[in-house]
Scaffold this active site. Structure first.
Site, short mmCIF file in Angstrom:
data_model
loop_
_atom_site.label_atom_id
_atom_site.label_comp_id
_atom_site.label_asym_id
_atom_site.label_seq_id
_atom_site.Cartn_x
_atom_site.Cartn_y
_atom_site.Cartn_z
N GLU A 193 0.81 -1.22 0.00
CA GLU A 193 0.00 0.00 0.00
C GLU A 193 0.84 1.27 0.00
O GLU A 193 0.41 2.31 -0.49
CB GLU A 193 -0.96 0.00 1.18
N GLN B 123 -8.81 -6.29 11.83
CA GLN B 123 -8.29 -5.28 10.90
C GLN B 123 -8.92 -3.91 11.13
O GLN B 123 -9.14 -3.16 10.19
CB GLN B 123 -8.45 -5.73 9.44
N LYS C 114 -17.49 -0.68 5.96
CA LYS C 114 -18.02 -1.68 5.04
C LYS C 114 -19.52 -1.49 4.77
O LYS C 114 -19.97 -1.54 3.63
CB LYS C 114 -17.77 -3.08 5.64
N MET D 259 24.47 8.46 2.17
CA MET D 259 24.40 9.80 2.75
C MET D 259 24.74 9.76 4.25
O MET D 259 25.47 10.62 4.74
CB MET D 259 23.01 10.41 2.53
#
Lengths: 561, 162
Positions: A49, A112, A161, A475
């Site tokens: 994601e 979830q 949902k 770096m």
């Protein structure tokens, strides 16, 4: 008309002109995905994601449209946070849809479930939890307005949902009026008059442009201002491309890894016309020694950017493009005198700085990373869209690729997200299918979102990845070399995959150069391919980015080698 | 630059999460909140937040701009520096031994406050006033023995021109 929430969502997305969504499905967004498949909106299935948000971000930066993401609840939502924070820092318009557990389960620690609206409150421009299907259409409309207007930014919409599955009688939302949200586009003319006066009297002026000019599409007006007044131009990292990198008035980038002349100018100048910048610490160095002799005119659409870090003589709140246009008009009415004569001393001084201390490196028998970027610039004639990861690769890209147009340099400037470049390149390639898109990467950061190689392959996106491979987190290693007695704690990355084989494993092309004479042939072969290509360059391991201003020092005090 | 107390009066959308946006802005950017009070206005869609912060002038300017930037913030006013009325209220539970009762009631009288609850060994007082009055009464009651105290934050409004 009876519609489900998911159907309403699709209707709204079509009305907003959305043609592409970057996403990853999950349990609570199945209803939405089911409807999505019935539309002609293109869904790009990413592999993580975070990649979805960076890809939408690259799509927005390259194409100038709002980027859209769709992910599930819980981990799907939390995985977007880095991408959202990145877009927030760089003011990129995104709308992120996250699924949420059904409304009656919210707060129950359901499977979830996560409070993503709470988590993203400080890193979104605004966010919503949709509690009723009836509110969905209005919220989507508001979100697109908020994301794209004023100082743009990401807006998150959390959709439970049941909100997406419930059927309601759909009514088109009324005209959206946000009573508390009215960005200022037109500047105060009195302030602009004051700016004109300062410009007329200045002996050693510079223009300092940033990402705000890119976002407002004000590059033409900025260039006109510079040419009209013969004022040299520097940019922040985010502004690169708004002024041609080949123009004689171009100073190069300013800041921690800015050019010697740009940084010296800031110390010496008597006027800074700052446009669409926010005087980030990487630009100013030590703030109380920044531009000690200069009056500052600061043009920005976001009032909070003005006087946040630096005192300003003339604050101008307004859209950069509109404001610069008006400023040009005001200047047209003025007699600016013989500018060639007036600017000669100042431009001569700048030329001197440039010739005595240019950006430089010596290519010997090991490949220099700067050489790779410079060759890439020559071969692409500066026309490619360049995305970067974060670190040395990003700075060398900024220094050695000369950008002539805005929207061609796509980099995580504010948040500094390693792993940004590949997914951003995917998004940029989708927004601009005919353009050559190159991700300039390091061997460390490319591994942070390497899984998106599969996405590039799945959709046949011919993005090119140039890895400046020094087997270090370069770096941080550079800081350790310069300021921590060469103690390379945690920065040695000698075990990495064989990037050529890795490319091939993903179904892409893998190429490698280990000697300077191989650089050009590998670039030519890689860039001319119609496929996704990884080009792995074994570069000088302990090369540093110079000039460098140590953190917290004045920016005129640079380490040069 | 010296830090001073500033009273901000903020009109916001009366929606869940708005207070969290404001509190989050203050904590996230390192501003402080000395007191805070929130309630619905006559318009049920709008709440008024009265917030007291301590900061120097440039920081207050930045705080006000940042507040304005929040989508749910409708208006931000600074009251400090103009003409305004301010009040806070406290409920003070004070120990009331027989030998102190008369003195407590005398204080109640002087400060024009009320006794709202009486028990075997305590009085609960309701006090309304500005900060100066609050400090004064607390100083007087302290030696007698304060058992518990509940205080609101400051609320304030501009004075209208006479």
């Amino acid at each position: 008309m009876k519609l489900t929430g998911a159907q309403i969502l699709m209707k709204m997305l079509k009305e907003e002109g959305v043609d592409t969504i970057f996403g990853f499905p999950g349990g609570v967004v199945i209803d939405i995905y089911d409807e999505l498949a019935k539309t002609d909106i293109r869904h790009i299935l990413v592999r993580h994601e975070q990649g979805a948000v960076h890809a939408a971000d690259g799509y927005a930066r390259a194409g100038g449209k709002v980027g859209v993401c769709l992910v599930t609840s819980g981990p799907g939502a939390t995985n977007t946070v880095t991408g959202i924070a990145c877009a927030y820092m760089d003011s990129i318009p995104l709308v992120i849809f996250t699924g949420q557990v059904p409304t009656q389960l919210i707060g129950n620690d359901a499977f979830q479930e996560v409070d993503i609206v709470g988590i993203t409150r400080p890193c979104t421009k605004h966010n919503y939890l949709v509690k009723r299907t009836e509110d969905l259409a209005r919220i989507v409309k508001e979100a697109f307005i908020i994301a794209a207007s004023g100082r743009p930014g990401p807006v998150l919409i959390d959709i439970p949902k049941d909100v997406s599955s419930t059927i309601i009688t759909y009514k088109a939302p009324k005209k959206i009026e946000l009573k508390s949200y009215k960005p200022t586009y037109s500047p105060n003319m009195k302030q602009l008059q004051r700016a004109v006066k300062l410009i007329k009297n200045a002996k050693k002026p510079i223009i300092f442009a940033g990402g705000g000019v890119v976002l407002s599409k004000g590059s033409k007006e900025l260039t006109e201002l510079a040419h009209k007044t013969r004022i040299p131009v520097t940019c922040s990292l985010m502004g690169l491309g708004v002024f041609p990198g080949t123009d004689p008035l171009w100073l190069g980038m300013i800041g921690m890894h800015g050019t010697y002349r740009a940084n010296m100018c800031s110390g010496d100048c008597d006027l800074i016309i700052a446009v669409g910048v926010r005087f980030d610490d990487r630009v100013t160095g030590k703030t109380d020694t920044f531009a000690p002799n200069a009056k500052i005119v600061h043009i920005d659409i976001d009032p909070t950017s003005i006087r946040k870090n630096i005192p300003v003589a003339v604050p101008v709140v307004g859209d950069c493009k509109i404001t610069l246009g008006l400023l040009n008009k005001l200047l047209d009415k003025e007699d600016l005198g013989d500018l060639k004569k007036k600017r000669k001393k100042w431009l001569d001084q700048i030329e001197k700085w440039k010739s005595t201390t240019p950006l430089a490196y010596k290519q010997k028998n090991i490949i220099k990373p700067q050489y790779v970027v410079e060759k890439l610039y020559e071969l692409t004639k500066g026309s490619a869209i360049i995305t970067t990861e974060v670190g040395q690769n990003q700075m060398w890209a900024a220094q050695y690729y000369h950008f002539n147009k805005p929207n061609h340099f796509i980099t995580s400037g504010g948040l500094g997200v390693m792993g940004f470049g590949l997914p951003a390149a995917i998004g940029a390639q989708i927004a601009c299918p005919k353009k050559l898109v190159v991700d300039i990467a390091g061997d460390g950061s490319i591994q942070m979102n390497i899984q998106e190689m599969a996405t590039a392959e799945q959709y046949g996106l011919p993005v090119k990845i140039v890895i400046l491979n020094n087997q270090y987190l370069g770096m941080v290693r550079q800081w350790q070399e310069l300021f921590y007695g060469k103690r390379y704690s945690g920065t040695v990355m000698e075990h990495a995959p064989d990037f050529v084989k890795l490319a091939e494993a993903y179904g892409a092309v893998g190429l490698r150069a280990t000697k300077p004479e191989e650089v050009e042939p590998v670039l030519i072969k890689g860039l001319s391919s119609h496929r996704t290509v990884i080009m792995d360059f074994a570069v000088e391991r302990e090369e540093c980015v110079y000039p460098m201003v140590p953190a917290g020092a004045p920016i005129t005090e640079m380490l040069l080698a | 630059m010296t830090e001073q107390k500033h009273i901000l009066s903020i009109l916001v959308d009366n929606q869940p999460g708005v207070l969290s946006r404001i509190a989050g802005l203050f904590s996230g950017r390192g501003y402080n909140i000395e007191s805070l009070s929130v309630a619905e206005t006559t318009d049920p869609l709008v709440s008024r937040i009265t917030l007291v912060t301590k900061a120097n002038a440039p920081v207050v300017e930045q705080i006000m701009k940042q507040l304005h930037k929040l989508i749910n913030v409708i208006k931000v006013h600074e009251l400090t520096g103009s003409s305004y009325v301010q009040r806070e209220m406290a409920l003070i539970k004070v120990q009331a031994r027989p030998e102190h009762r008369a003195e407590i009631l005398r204080i109640v009288d002087i400060f024009r406050c009320k006794v709202v609850d009486v028990g075997q060994g305590h009085y609960t007082l309701e006090v309304t006033g500005d900060e100066g009055k609050m400090d004064a009464i607390l100083n007087l009651l302290k030696p007698i023995g304060i058992k518990e105290i509940a205080k609101t934050g400051i609320i304030a409004l501009f004075r209208e021109p006479k």
